[in-house]
Write a protein that holds these residues in place. Structure first.
Motif, PDB file in Angstrom:
ATOM      1  N   GLY A 383     -23.939  41.190  37.743  1.00  0.00           N
ATOM      2  CA  GLY A 383     -23.185  41.516  38.951  1.00  0.00           C
ATOM      3  C   GLY A 383     -23.144  40.378  39.954  1.00  0.00           C
ATOM      4  O   GLY A 383     -22.527  40.502  41.003  1.00  0.00           O
ATOM      5  N   THR A 385     -21.699  37.565  39.633  1.00  0.00           N
ATOM      6  CA  THR A 385     -20.439  36.808  39.588  1.00  0.00           C
ATOM      7  C   THR A 385     -19.637  36.961  40.876  1.00  0.00           C
ATOM      8  O   THR A 385     -19.125  35.990  41.430  1.00  0.00           O
ATOM      9  CB  THR A 385     -19.580  37.297  38.397  1.00  0.00           C
ATOM     10  OG1 THR A 385     -20.438  37.602  37.314  1.00  0.00           O
ATOM     11  CG2 THR A 385     -18.585  36.253  37.995  1.00  0.00           C
ATOM     12  N   ASP A 386     -19.550  38.216  41.343  1.00  0.00           N
ATOM     13  CA  ASP A 386     -18.797  38.483  42.578  1.00  0.00           C
ATOM     14  C   ASP A 386     -19.423  37.786  43.772  1.00  0.00           C
ATOM     15  O   ASP A 386     -18.731  37.267  44.641  1.00  0.00           O
ATOM     16  CB  ASP A 386     -18.775  39.986  42.875  1.00  0.00           C
ATOM     17  CG  ASP A 386     -17.848  40.721  41.938  1.00  0.00           C
ATOM     18  OD1 ASP A 386     -17.042  40.039  41.287  1.00  0.00           O
ATOM     19  OD2 ASP A 386     -17.939  41.950  41.871  1.00  0.00           O
ATOM     20  N   VAL A 387     -20.764  37.807  43.802  1.00  0.00           N
ATOM     21  CA  VAL A 387     -21.481  37.209  44.924  1.00  0.00           C
ATOM     22  C   VAL A 387     -21.213  35.705  44.955  1.00  0.00           C
ATOM     23  O   VAL A 387     -20.933  35.125  46.010  1.00  0.00           O
ATOM     24  CB  VAL A 387     -22.993  37.492  44.814  1.00  0.00           C
ATOM     25  CG1 VAL A 387     -23.741  36.839  45.946  1.00  0.00           C
ATOM     26  CG2 VAL A 387     -23.249  38.979  44.781  1.00  0.00           C
ATOM     27  N   ALA A 389     -18.679  34.179  43.592  1.00  0.00           N
ATOM     28  CA  ALA A 389     -17.262  33.963  43.922  1.00  0.00           C
ATOM     29  C   ALA A 389     -17.055  34.029  45.432  1.00  0.00           C
ATOM     30  O   ALA A 389     -16.313  33.237  46.012  1.00  0.00           O
ATOM     31  CB  ALA A 389     -16.395  35.006  43.223  1.00  0.00           C
ATOM     32  N   ASP A 390     -17.749  34.969  46.064  1.00  0.00           N
ATOM     33  CA  ASP A 390     -17.618  35.108  47.514  1.00  0.00           C
ATOM     34  C   ASP A 390     -18.252  33.907  48.233  1.00  0.00           C
ATOM     35  O   ASP A 390     -17.718  33.391  49.212  1.00  0.00           O
ATOM     36  CB  ASP A 390     -18.304  36.409  47.948  1.00  0.00           C
ATOM     37  CG  ASP A 390     -18.109  36.677  49.423  1.00  0.00           C
ATOM     38  OD1 ASP A 390     -16.978  36.992  49.801  1.00  0.00           O
ATOM     39  OD2 ASP A 390     -19.089  36.544  50.192  1.00  0.00           O
ATOM     40  N   ASN A 413     -25.407  39.986  50.225  1.00  0.00           N
ATOM     41  CA  ASN A 413     -24.704  40.386  49.009  1.00  0.00           C
ATOM     42  C   ASN A 413     -25.583  40.267  47.772  1.00  0.00           C
ATOM     43  O   ASN A 413     -25.556  41.125  46.896  1.00  0.00           O
ATOM     44  CB  ASN A 413     -23.447  39.523  48.812  1.00  0.00           C
ATOM     45  CG  ASN A 413     -22.411  39.786  49.880  1.00  0.00           C
ATOM     46  OD1 ASN A 413     -22.381  40.872  50.453  1.00  0.00           O
ATOM     47  ND2 ASN A 413     -21.585  38.800  50.162  1.00  0.00           N
TER      48      ASN A 413
ATOM     49  N   GLY B  83     -20.235  47.267  51.152  1.00  0.00           N
ATOM     50  CA  GLY B  83     -20.813  46.107  50.467  1.00  0.00           C
ATOM     51  C   GLY B  83     -19.741  45.104  50.085  1.00  0.00           C
ATOM     52  O   GLY B  83     -18.613  45.154  50.585  1.00  0.00           O
ATOM     53  N   LEU B  84     -20.105  44.212  49.165  1.00  0.00           N
ATOM     54  CA  LEU B  84     -19.177  43.154  48.769  1.00  0.00           C
ATOM     55  C   LEU B  84     -17.916  43.734  48.125  1.00  0.00           C
ATOM     56  O   LEU B  84     -16.808  43.258  48.365  1.00  0.00           O
ATOM     57  CB  LEU B  84     -19.885  42.203  47.807  1.00  0.00           C
ATOM     58  CG  LEU B  84     -19.119  40.938  47.439  1.00  0.00           C
ATOM     59  CD1 LEU B  84     -18.796  40.149  48.683  1.00  0.00           C
ATOM     60  CD2 LEU B  84     -19.937  40.110  46.476  1.00  0.00           C
ATOM     61  N   ASP B  88     -14.229  42.983  49.386  1.00  0.00           N
ATOM     62  CA  ASP B  88     -13.208  42.396  48.525  1.00  0.00           C
ATOM     63  C   ASP B  88     -11.963  43.266  48.498  1.00  0.00           C
ATOM     64  O   ASP B  88     -10.846  42.764  48.561  1.00  0.00           O
ATOM     65  CB  ASP B  88     -13.747  42.229  47.092  1.00  0.00           C
ATOM     66  CG  ASP B  88     -14.618  40.997  46.960  1.00  0.00           C
ATOM     67  OD1 ASP B  88     -14.647  40.204  47.925  1.00  0.00           O
ATOM     68  OD2 ASP B  88     -15.272  40.835  45.915  1.00  0.00           O
ATOM     69  N   LYS B 303     -10.222  33.650  48.872  1.00  0.00           N
ATOM     70  CA  LYS B 303      -9.799  35.029  48.615  1.00  0.00           C
ATOM     71  C   LYS B 303      -8.566  35.444  49.390  1.00  0.00           C
ATOM     72  O   LYS B 303      -8.272  36.633  49.498  1.00  0.00           O
ATOM     73  CB  LYS B 303     -10.929  36.015  48.952  1.00  0.00           C
ATOM     74  CG  LYS B 303     -12.138  35.838  48.084  1.00  0.00           C
ATOM     75  CD  LYS B 303     -13.137  36.924  48.313  1.00  0.00           C
ATOM     76  CE  LYS B 303     -14.339  36.710  47.405  1.00  0.00           C
ATOM     77  NZ  LYS B 303     -15.376  37.675  47.631  1.00  0.00           N
ATOM     78  N   ASN B 319     -15.662  40.974  35.251  1.00  0.00           N
ATOM     79  CA  ASN B 319     -16.984  41.360  35.730  1.00  0.00           C
ATOM     80  C   ASN B 319     -17.518  42.621  35.082  1.00  0.00           C
ATOM     81  O   ASN B 319     -18.594  43.090  35.438  1.00  0.00           O
ATOM     82  CB  ASN B 319     -16.955  41.532  37.253  1.00  0.00           C
ATOM     83  CG  ASN B 319     -16.505  40.254  37.932  1.00  0.00           C
ATOM     84  OD1 ASN B 319     -16.640  39.179  37.364  1.00  0.00           O
ATOM     85  ND2 ASN B 319     -15.959  40.379  39.119  1.00  0.00           N
ATOM     86  N   ARG B 321     -16.782  45.680  35.404  1.00  0.00           N
ATOM     87  CA  ARG B 321     -16.885  46.910  36.191  1.00  0.00           C
ATOM     88  C   ARG B 321     -15.611  47.710  35.997  1.00  0.00           C
ATOM     89  O   ARG B 321     -14.732  47.736  36.857  1.00  0.00           O
ATOM     90  CB  ARG B 321     -17.052  46.571  37.666  1.00  0.00           C
ATOM     91  CG  ARG B 321     -18.459  46.152  37.985  1.00  0.00           C
ATOM     92  CD  ARG B 321     -18.568  45.918  39.443  1.00  0.00           C
ATOM     93  NE  ARG B 321     -18.888  44.520  39.586  1.00  0.00           N
ATOM     94  CZ  ARG B 321     -19.872  44.064  40.339  1.00  0.00           C
ATOM     95  NH1 ARG B 321     -20.547  44.864  41.053  1.00  0.00           N
ATOM     96  NH2 ARG B 321     -20.141  42.802  40.394  1.00  0.00           N
TER      97      ARG B 321
END
Lengths: 422, 375
Positions: A383, A385-387, A389-390, A413, B83-84, B88, B303, B319, B321
């Motif tokens: 998980g 990857t998103d962090v 990317a951010d 995050n 959260g993130l 997003d 983004k 990812n 998900r």
């Protein structure tokens, strides 16, 4: 009556047509499956053909892998075919979701944890005869829940790449090669001219993270269970990078019309860049006239530090012939095969027994392998990857942001992700 | 009576017999489509709906026994938790809302303008202009993205053009600043000055961030969308314009209207059904923008070109998900349905009421009715 009969005929025709249509649709699907099943049954389960899915950097890599795989096929008698993915991550997801994954495939360290957690991967690596030969940091990267799951394919580290002509033009000599942050700043300043910037690298954690290590910081605690992003060391490192940016001696590739550091370096828009050993292939094919030298990254307040990147050979747990797949990977990770790969597309072998040969063969690239001593893997928690990317998205605006604020938000995050997965 | 009812009775079963057979034939006629739609539309949608409320990790069948039901968990992570994932999603919604807000009215206005222009009988070479305006629509969007990346690069043609008139163009596809923020910044309003806006928010991002406007990168995509889709919608408007008979316009001319009055009071009301079609298609297309992002920027810089459709793809395929990815798709679907219904409602309202009012208030009508009622 006439009307009735014509309706009936039409209906009958239509029904027949519809049936044929659906039959065809279904039929071809069944045909495919039964053909596969037949092949498997006929040859015996132990001999089912293996499919290998790779994400290739170019023809030389594809050819090298195909040759290695077909050598093994001839030797073992098990057929295997190599497919090149156009988008490896997506095609792997599709394979697993559709219940028809490739038997053997490249797997990036950032997607490793996700597949290991949902049981898609066969944990075979510990049983390989050469399991102890891999560099320990690489084995650690591919260990999930205490099990060494998949065998590292090869690896790369970051080093400082210097354009020797620009270096000489600026009046610098070998004695000036930067070994500290201050020297990096002064050489980058000396190399910055109207048409050329001193230093460039992408606005991403995968580059800037090296500065964290040099400052003594890290993204997570030693065991990887707690986030440690907003430590004082990391703030110091990010503040240093920001100062290079605001002084104009460091520019992101996008700001000098380039897609990545190697392009900016090759086209002469930057005199130094921080990249991995993959830059070698790009320089050979795209910018053969640029002469350059590779040195270790300069040390920070806490000493030397760099990042390492690696892939592994994943084996699908649902594969029909996992025994043969393991044998194939054993062949592909053997020192001879890895040295052949190094020859073909410039990677560094993941086994220690091939290191000496590699360094002897490529003295000009020795800095990459020497860096392995102090290299640290990138964050690869499930998980994350998103962090990352951010984080990268925020790093793009580093020049106008507060380093502490960026790191604080990434800390929050990453805590959430690490808390959820543990 | 009996003689008349008997044939009717006799006829009835026959008729219903034929009708019954017709019904069977009808079902047979639609059967292929039903089968195809069921297999390739209803079933996948149902599967996606299940995935959006499950904890499927992307391995094997989502209907297998080890996939659990998690209720609205995925939707909560997406919209409430803060959260993130919520940030997003909020960012993606913000980006796409600005995109829709700017693309849909602009492309509708431009396509209508172009249609009216190339529909004029006096215009020479109408065929050429129609083809020229329609050309971007037939070109592959991937090809146009590549072209756009070149045109809008830091030292590209667009910035060269801008430099001729003394403007230093931004580094379009790498500039994450929102254009509203930049404009506000120029008059001295920035984040701290925004006060309350910067402290409260929706979907994980602050109102100040919602107000950022499209980034320069997104603006380039907005221009591209207008450029590529105006031709298609121009075609719809041309078809509608050609349906308006010449007499109507002549009659309006006889009433002494100006060209602008004829357009506003005669042509435009008659184009309303087409206008609805164009707005709806535009709205749906703009909320689903994906291929430009996938081939062009992958959501960057910072983004600001992330869209819900791309985020859904990224969450699922990259990812792992899948539940969250499917949930995004369903939220997007609900949003599009709500907006389309709202738009239909608004266009209907303004369509019926004023016209009748106008009709009733014309002087001759009351006198006529008065005469009739008096006699």
């Amino acid at each position: 009556m006439k009307r009735k009969s014509s309706t009936t005929t039409l209906a009958a025709l239509l029904a027949a047509g519809a049936l044929t249509l659906t039959a065809c649709g279904g039929g071809s699907g069944f045909d495919d499956e039964s053909a596969d099943a037949d092949a498997g049954a006929g040859a015996g389960a132990g001999n089912a053909e293996l499919t290998v899915l790779i994400g290739s950097s170019g023809d030389s890599e594809t050819d090298a892998v195909t040759t290695a795989v077909s050598d093994w096929s001839t030797e073992s008698g098990t057929a295997a075919s190599v497919n090149v993915a156009s988008d490896l991550v997506q095609q792997l997801s599709q394979g697993f979701a559709g219940g028809n994954p490739p038997d053997v495939f490249y797997l990036g360290s950032e997607t490793f944890a996700g597949y290991a957690a949902n049981g898609s991967l066969l944990p075979y690596a510990a049983e390989l005869s050469n399991a102890d030969d891999f560099f320990p940091t690489l084995s650690e990267t591919f260990t999930f829940d205490g099990t060494f799951t998949c065998a590292p394919k090869d690896f790369s580290t970051l080093a400082l790449i210097i354009n020797t002509d620009a270096w000489a033009t600026a009046g610098l000599t070998d004695a000036d090669i930067p070994t500290t942050w201050d020297q990096l700043r002064s050489t980058a300043t000396a190399l910055t001219t109207d048409t050329q910037v001193g230093l460039t690298f992408g606005p991403e954690y995968q580059r800037i993270g090296a500065f964290f290590e040099q400052a003594g910081g890290s993204m997570t605690s030693e065991d990887g269970t707690e986030a440690a992003v907003n430590s004082a060391e990391n703030v110091e490192a990010l503040t240093y990078v920001k100062s290079l940016l605001t002084e104009g001696v460091l520019k992101y590739p996008a700001d000098i019309d380039s897609g990545w550091g190697g392009e900016a370096f090759g086209t002469g828009k930057a005199a130094m860049t921080i990249e991995g050993n993959w830059i070698d292939g790009a320089m050979k094919t795209d910018y053969p006239d640029v002469s350059y030298t590779v040195v270790e990254l300069p040390a920070g307040p806490a000493g030397k530090g760099t990042l390492q990147f690696t892939n592994c050979w994943g084996i699908a747990a649902d594969g029909a012939n996992t025994g043969a797949a393991t044998a194939l990977v054993e062949h592909l990770t053997a020192p001879e095969t890895q040295l052949a790969f190094a020859d073909a597309f410039g990677v560094m072998p993941s086994v220690q027994s091939a290191a000496a040969d590699w360094t002897a063969k490529y003295p000009e690239k020795a800095a990459f392998l020497d860096s392995a001593e102090f290299a640290v893997g990138v964050v690869n928690a499930q998980g994350a990857t998103d962090v990352i990317a951010d984080f990268n998205a925020q790093l793009e605006a580093l020049a106008s942001s507060d380093p502490q604020a960026i790191l604080d938000s990434v800390q929050t995050n990453l805590e959430a992700v690490l808390g959820a997965s543990s | 009576m009996a003689t008349t009812t008997a044939p009717v009775r006799r006829r009835r079963p026959r008729r219903s017999g034929i009708q019954g057979r017709e019904a069977v034939a009808g079902w047979l006629f639609v059967a292929p489509v039903l089968v195809i739609l069921g297999l390739f539309l209803v079933l996948p949608v149902a599967m996606a709906a299940w995935v959006s409320v499950s904890d499927w990790t992307g391995r094997g069948s989502p209907f297998s026994s080890d996939v659990g039901f998690v209720g609205a968990q995925n939707y909560r992570t997406l919209m409430v938790d803060g959260g993130l994932a919520t940030q997003d999603f909020g960012t993606a919604m913000r980006n796409n809302a600005w995109y829709v807000l700017l693309v849909v009215p602009t492309q509708t206005a431009i396509s209508l303008f172009l249609a009216v222009m190339v529909n004029r009988r006096i215009l020479r070479g109408r065929g050429f202009f129609r083809t020229a305006f329609y050309f971007p629509s037939v070109t592959s969007s991937v090809a146009i993205v590549v072209l756009w990346l070149f045109l809008f690069s830091a030292s590209g043609a667009v910035n060269k053009l801008l430099s001729f008139i003394g403007i230093a163009g931004p580094n379009w596809f790498n500039d994450p600043r929102g254009i509203v923020h930049v404009t506000l910044g120029a008059i001295g309003v920035d984040a701290p000055a925004a006060g309350l806006l910067a402290e409260h928010g929706f979907l994980g991002i602050t109102w100040w961030q919602w107000l950022a406007g499209p980034s320069f990168a997104m603006s380039a995509f907005i221009l591209m969308a207008v450029f590529t889709t105006s031709g298609t919608f121009m075609l719809l408007f041309i078809a509608a314009l050609q349906n308006i008979s010449g007499e109507v316009e002549e009659a309006a001319m006889m009433d002494g209207t100006t060209a602008w009055q004829r357009f506003r009071l005669v042509t435009l009301p008659m184009l309303r059904p087409t206008l609805f079609t164009v707005l709806t298609l535009g709205l749906i297309g703009a909320w689903q923008v994906f291929d430009q992002i996938y081939t062009g920027t992958q959501g960057g810089p910072s983004k600001t070109t992330l869209t819900p459709a791309f985020l859904s793809y990224q969450a699922s395929f990259n990812n792992g998900r899948w539940g969250q990815g499917a949930a995004i798709a369903f939220v997007l679907f609900a949003l599009i349905v709500v907006l389309t219904v709202a738009q239909r409602f608004i266009l209907r309202e303004s369509d019926t009421v004023p016209r009748r009012k106008r009709f009733v208030r014309t002087p001759p009508v009351p006198t006529l009715t008065d005469e009739k009622s008096s006699t």
